[in-house]
Design an enzyme around this catalytic site. Structure first.
Site, short mmCIF file in Angstrom:
data_model
loop_
_atom_site.label_atom_id
_atom_site.label_comp_id
_atom_site.label_asym_id
_atom_site.label_seq_id
_atom_site.Cartn_x
_atom_site.Cartn_y
_atom_site.Cartn_z
N THR A 257 -7.41 0.65 0.43
CA THR A 257 -6.58 1.38 -0.54
C THR A 257 -7.25 2.69 -0.92
OG1 THR A 257 -5.70 -0.71 -1.39
CG2 THR A 257 -5.47 1.23 -2.80
N GLY B 207 -10.71 -6.07 -0.24
CA GLY B 207 -10.43 -7.22 -1.11
C GLY B 207 -10.89 -8.55 -0.54
N LYS C 260 0.82 -1.22 0.00
CA LYS C 260 0.00 0.00 0.00
C LYS C 260 0.85 1.27 0.00
CE LYS C 260 -4.19 -1.95 2.05
NZ LYS C 260 -4.69 -2.43 0.79
N THR D 70 -10.34 -0.82 -3.84
CA THR D 70 -10.89 -1.55 -2.72
C THR D 70 -10.82 -0.64 -1.50
OG1 THR D 70 -8.72 -2.59 -2.49
CG2 THR D 70 -10.44 -3.88 -3.60
N ASP E 290 1.37 -8.62 -3.37
CA ASP E 290 2.55 -9.09 -2.66
C ASP E 290 2.74 -10.58 -2.93
OD1 ASP E 290 4.58 -9.74 -0.94
OD2 ASP E 290 3.63 -8.90 0.85
#
Length: 167
Positions: free
Chosen positions: A49, A67, A24, A46, A92
């Site tokens: 974020t 998410g 993020k 989402t 990630d």
């Protein structure tokens, strides 16, 4: 043989931005650097974020659920409906995520519907600096067997909802 559908993307792109927790800060930093360009487009994200982007950068963002709570799937549905033009997803790869099947489904939908996807900063830099970023563009979507009939494959997403087509 049915030709591919030509799906128009307007000059003002509809961009979905998503980042896993460990990414993020990287996404927000990248967006801060590109804030003026991103401000000319419509942003979707989402929940977490979207809130970070709104609070830290002052950009207007349409937020979906988090998410893991279905936000990735909500964005995927918007891609299918022709309402998202680009996906910037800093995910990630080093951490397991309980919603990995949702992430995989989102990336699959983006490929099926042929929208540009950036999964890291370098790709996002190349994508956002493209001369096509501010121009209208027609992406091609193949006529997948059993899904595209003649009526759907030759109409724009806005026409699917009953609106008229703009040539």
């Amino acid at each position: 043989m049915v030709p591919p559908a030509r799906i128009p993307m307007p000059g003002m792109k509809r961009i979905a931005v998503i980042a896993h927790d460990n990414k993020k800060a990287d996404l927000v930093e990248w967006m801060a650097f590109n804030k003026d360009l991103l401000a000319r487009h419509q942003l979707f994200a989402t929940r977490t974020t979207g809130r970070l982007v709104g609070e830290r950068l002052g950009l207007e963002v349409v937020e979906f659920r988090s998410g893991p709570l279905g936000g990735d799937q909500q964005i995927g549905a918007r891609i299918v409906d022709g309402e998202i033009d680009l996906l910037i997803f800093f995910w990630d790869p080093m951490e397991p995520h309980p919603h990995d099947p949702d992430v995989r489904a989102l990336l699959r939908v983006a490929v099926v519907w042929n929208i540009p996807v950036a999964c890291n900063r370098a790709t996002a830099d190349f994508m956002i600096s493209s001369p096509l970023m501010d121009e209208a563009y027609h992406r091609l979507v193949p006529p997948y067997e059993g899904d595209h009939d003649e009526e759907v494959s030759t109409r724009t997403p806005s026409a699917w909802r009953g609106a008229g087509e703009n040539p």
